[in-house]
Design a protein around this motif. Structure first.
Motif, PDB file in Angstrom:
ATOM      1  N   LEU A  49      10.675  -1.964  15.628  1.00 47.86           N
ATOM      2  CA  LEU A  49       9.779  -0.825  15.800  1.00 47.86           C
ATOM      3  C   LEU A  49       8.634  -1.278  16.692  1.00 47.86           C
ATOM      4  N   VAL A  50       8.438  -0.619  17.806  1.00 53.31           N
ATOM      5  CA  VAL A  50       7.339  -0.948  18.720  1.00 53.31           C
ATOM      6  C   VAL A  50       6.355   0.210  18.668  1.00 53.31           C
ATOM      7  N   LEU A  51       5.238  -0.006  17.991  1.00 54.69           N
ATOM      8  CA  LEU A  51       4.247   1.033  17.742  1.00 54.69           C
ATOM      9  C   LEU A  51       3.123   0.885  18.766  1.00 54.69           C
ATOM     10  N   VAL A  52       3.157   1.728  19.784  1.00 57.23           N
ATOM     11  CA  VAL A  52       2.193   1.654  20.888  1.00 57.23           C
ATOM     12  C   VAL A  52       0.997   2.539  20.553  1.00 57.23           C
ATOM     13  N   PHE A  53      -0.206   1.973  20.638  1.00 52.91           N
ATOM     14  CA  PHE A  53      -1.396   2.776  20.347  1.00 52.91           C
ATOM     15  C   PHE A  53      -2.462   2.655  21.423  1.00 52.91           C
ATOM     16  N   GLY A  54      -2.146   1.996  22.511  1.00 47.16           N
ATOM     17  CA  GLY A  54      -3.070   1.907  23.635  1.00 47.16           C
ATOM     18  C   GLY A  54      -2.274   1.666  24.899  1.00 47.16           C
ATOM     19  N   GLY A  55      -2.610   2.364  25.996  1.00 46.76           N
ATOM     20  CA  GLY A  55      -1.897   2.158  27.240  1.00 46.76           C
ATOM     21  C   GLY A  55      -0.520   2.799  27.235  1.00 46.76           C
ATOM     22  N   THR A  56       0.352   2.279  28.087  1.00 46.82           N
ATOM     23  CA  THR A  56       1.665   2.888  28.294  1.00 46.82           C
ATOM     24  C   THR A  56       2.744   1.817  28.366  1.00 46.82           C
ATOM     25  N   ILE A  57       3.882   2.086  27.740  1.00 44.13           N
ATOM     26  CA  ILE A  57       5.089   1.287  27.923  1.00 44.13           C
ATOM     27  C   ILE A  57       6.226   2.251  28.239  1.00 44.13           C
ATOM     28  N   VAL A  58       6.952   1.969  29.323  1.00 41.92           N
ATOM     29  CA  VAL A  58       8.139   2.733  29.679  1.00 41.92           C
ATOM     30  C   VAL A  58       9.314   1.764  29.686  1.00 41.92           C
ATOM     31  N   GLY A  64      20.656   3.996  30.868  1.00 49.53           N
ATOM     32  CA  GLY A  64      19.841   4.423  31.993  1.00 49.53           C
ATOM     33  C   GLY A  64      18.737   5.385  31.601  1.00 49.53           C
ATOM     34  N   ARG A  65      18.647   5.691  30.296  1.00 47.60           N
ATOM     35  CA  ARG A  65      17.620   6.625  29.834  1.00 47.60           C
ATOM     36  C   ARG A  65      16.284   5.915  29.699  1.00 47.60           C
ATOM     37  N   GLN A  66      15.236   6.562  30.178  1.00 44.85           N
ATOM     38  CA  GLN A  66      13.893   5.997  30.092  1.00 44.85           C
ATOM     39  C   GLN A  66      13.142   6.601  28.909  1.00 44.85           C
ATOM     40  N   GLN A  67      12.384   5.747  28.214  1.00 42.09           N
ATOM     41  CA  GLN A  67      11.626   6.164  27.041  1.00 42.09           C
ATOM     42  C   GLN A  67      10.158   5.782  27.224  1.00 42.09           C
ATOM     43  N   HIS A  68       9.276   6.675  26.833  1.00 42.76           N
ATOM     44  CA  HIS A  68       7.841   6.459  26.961  1.00 42.76           C
ATOM     45  C   HIS A  68       7.215   6.337  25.575  1.00 42.76           C
ATOM     46  N   GLY A  69       6.277   5.408  25.436  1.00 43.43           N
ATOM     47  CA  GLY A  69       5.528   5.304  24.195  1.00 43.43           C
ATOM     48  C   GLY A  69       6.239   4.493  23.130  1.00 43.43           C
ATOM     49  N   SER A  70       5.910   4.757  21.870  1.00 42.82           N
ATOM     50  CA  SER A  70       6.473   4.024  20.747  1.00 42.82           C
ATOM     51  C   SER A  70       7.978   4.272  20.659  1.00 42.82           C
ATOM     52  N   PHE A  71       8.725   3.235  20.291  1.00 38.62           N
ATOM     53  CA  PHE A  71      10.174   3.385  20.240  1.00 38.62           C
ATOM     54  C   PHE A  71      10.764   2.438  19.207  1.00 38.62           C
ATOM     55  N   LEU A 119       9.916   7.249  19.012  1.00 39.66           N
ATOM     56  CA  LEU A 119       9.539   7.733  17.681  1.00 39.66           C
ATOM     57  C   LEU A 119       9.175   9.209  17.719  1.00 39.66           C
ATOM     58  N   ASP A 120       8.784   9.713  18.893  1.00 38.72           N
ATOM     59  CA  ASP A 120       8.571  11.157  19.018  1.00 38.72           C
ATOM     60  C   ASP A 120       9.864  11.910  18.721  1.00 38.72           C
ATOM     61  N   ASP A 121      10.975  11.418  19.279  1.00 38.63           N
ATOM     62  CA  ASP A 121      12.265  12.065  19.037  1.00 38.63           C
ATOM     63  C   ASP A 121      12.715  11.881  17.590  1.00 38.63           C
ATOM     64  N   LEU A 122      12.365  10.736  17.021  1.00 41.37           N
ATOM     65  CA  LEU A 122      12.841  10.414  15.674  1.00 41.37           C
ATOM     66  C   LEU A 122      12.009  11.083  14.595  1.00 41.37           C
ATOM     67  N   TRP A 123      10.687  11.044  14.757  1.00 42.61           N
ATOM     68  CA  TRP A 123       9.804  11.502  13.693  1.00 42.61           C
ATOM     69  C   TRP A 123       8.855  12.626  14.100  1.00 42.61           C
ATOM     70  N   GLY A 124       8.905  13.054  15.344  1.00 40.03           N
ATOM     71  CA  GLY A 124       8.052  14.141  15.786  1.00 40.03           C
ATOM     72  C   GLY A 124       6.570  13.800  15.693  1.00 40.03           C
ATOM     73  N   ARG A 125       5.813  14.702  15.097  1.00 43.56           N
ATOM     74  CA  ARG A 125       4.356  14.581  15.041  1.00 43.56           C
ATOM     75  C   ARG A 125       3.910  13.327  14.290  1.00 43.56           C
ATOM     76  N   GLU A 126       4.724  12.829  13.369  1.00 45.40           N
ATOM     77  CA  GLU A 126       4.335  11.625  12.635  1.00 45.40           C
ATOM     78  C   GLU A 126       4.143  10.436  13.570  1.00 45.40           C
ATOM     79  N   SER A 127       4.901  10.374  14.641  1.00 44.68           N
ATOM     80  CA  SER A 127       4.755   9.283  15.601  1.00 44.68           C
ATOM     81  C   SER A 127       3.361   9.267  16.193  1.00 44.68           C
ATOM     82  N   ALA A 128       2.862  10.426  16.593  1.00 43.11           N
ATOM     83  CA  ALA A 128       1.515  10.506  17.155  1.00 43.11           C
ATOM     84  C   ALA A 128       0.462  10.142  16.122  1.00 43.11           C
ATOM     85  N   ARG A 129       0.677  10.562  14.869  1.00 39.96           N
ATOM     86  CA  ARG A 129      -0.283  10.229  13.814  1.00 39.96           C
ATOM     87  C   ARG A 129      -0.336   8.713  13.585  1.00 39.96           C
TER      88      ARG A 129
END
Length: 280
Positions: A49-58, A64-71, A119-129
Motif C-alpha cells: 500500500l503506497v499512501l501518498v499525502f504530499g506531491g505526486t506519484i504517477v 500500460g495503464r497509468q495510475q496517479h496518487g495512492s495505490f 485507492l481512489d478506484d478501490l475505496w473511493g472517498r476513503e482514499s482521499a480521507r
C-alpha cells in the motif's frame, strides 16, 4: 528512525515502536527532488500500500495503464512496475504479508496479479480521507500510529484466509521459496489441485509463483549484499547460475550484475530492516 545520507534519493523514516500486527511493516519516504523518471519498483513477496499525502506519484503497470496518487500492488505486481513521474512527494508505504493483505483488502487481492490499482478506484472517498489525515498529522510517529490502528480496525472487521492457506504461505516463506509445492500439499493432506485452487483464490498467485517470487527476493538481496552470482544461485536453490540470471531478467529486466544498483534494493535494509520479508 530516519535516514538522511547524500547517496539516497529519499529521506526514509521507520517506526520507532513495533507494529501491533504481525505481517506488517511500514516506512515513510520523502522525495529529495532527485528521483529519476522511469524508476523501477522491484518485486517483493508482499502486497504494498503506497499512501501518498504530499506531491505526486504517477506509476505505470505491465498493462500500460497509468495510475496517479495512492495505490496498491499485488504480490510481485505483474513482475514490473515503473514510477513515471514523481514530484516532491511524501508517502507512507505499508508492506503486507499475503495473509494480512487478504484481511485488509478482501477479495480484491486475488485480482491484483498484473496491475496496480489506485485507492481512489478501490475505496473511493476513503482514499482521499486517508491522504488528508496523514497530511494533517504533525509527525511520522503519529502517522505510523494512525495507520497501525486503521489497519487493525480493517482486519478486525474482515474475514481471514483459510488456516491451511496461511500455513502454506509460512511454509513457502520459511523455506525461502525452495520447498516443493507437492510436498506442501502432502503435508496439508490436500491434493495439489486443491492447494492450487484455494491458494490462488485467496492470495492472488499460485503457490508455485509465490515460491518463485520468495526465492528471487532472497537471491537478489544476496547479490546486493555482495555475494557472487554462482554462490547466490547455489544458496537460493537455483539449478545453476543461468537459472538465476533468467529469473532476475524476468522480474526486473536487468542482469544479476546490474540489478544491484537499483535504488529500491539499495534502501531495503534501511526502510525494511532487511534481511527478511514480512511474515505471518
Amino acid at each position: 528512525m530516519g535516514a538522511e545520507t547524500d547517496d539516497l534519493l529519499w529521506d526514509i523514516v521507520c517506526p520507532a515502536r513495533p507494529i501491533r500486527m504481525p505481517g506488517v511493516t511500514m516506512a515513510g519516504f520523502r522525495d529529495r527532488g532527485i528521483t529519476p523518471p522511469g524508476l523501477r519498483l522491484i518485486p517483493h513477496p508482499a502486497v504494498a500500500l503506497v499512501l501518498v499525502f504530499g506531491g505526486t506519484i504517477v506509476v505505470e503497470d505491465t498493462t500500460g495503464r497509468q495510475q496517479h496518487g495512492s495505490f496498491v500492488t499485488g504480490l510481485g505486481f505483474g513482475e514490473r512496475l515503473a514510477a513515471l513521474r514523481v514530484d516532491a512527494f511524501e508517502c507512507l508505504q505499508v508492506r503486507l504479508s499475503p495473509v494480512v493483505a487478504h484481511a485488509v483488502l478482501g477479495g480484491v487481492v486475488a485480482d491484483l496479479d498484473t496491475t496496480a490499482v489506485t485507492l481512489d478506484d478501490l475505496w473511493g472517498r476513503e482514499s482521499a480521507r486517508i491522504s488528508e489525515r496523514l497530511g494533517d498529522l504533525p509527525s511520522w510517529a503519529d502517522r505510523f500510529a494512525w495507520v497501525d490502528a486503521w489497519l487493525a480496525r480493517r482486519c478486525a472487521a474482515s474475514s481471514r484466509v483459510a488456516p491451511e492457506v496461511a500455513w502454506a504461505w509460512r511454509r513457502i516463506d520459511a523455506s525461502r521459496g525452495t520447498v516443493r509445492i507437492e510436498r506442501v500439499a502432502t503435508e496439508l493432506g490436500w491434493s495439489r489441485r486443491q492447494l492450487w485452487s484455494r491458494f490462488r483464490s485467496q492470495v492472488g498467485l499460485s503457490p508455485k509463483r509465490v515460491a518463485k517470487l520468495v526465492r528471487f527476493d532472497h537471491a537478489v538481496h544476496g547479490l546486493v549484499a555482495g555475494q557472487n552470482a554462482a554462490g547466490v544461485a547455489a544458496d537460493s536453490g537455483y539449478t545453476d547460475q543461468s537459472h538465476l540470471h533468467r529469473d532476475v531478467m524476468a522480474y526486473t529486466g536487468l542482469t544479476p550484475a546490474t540489478v544491484v544498483d537499483e535504488p529500491f534494493l539499495a534502501v531495503d535494509d534501511i526502510a525494511w530492516g532487511w534481511p527478511g520479508p514480512v511474515r505471518k
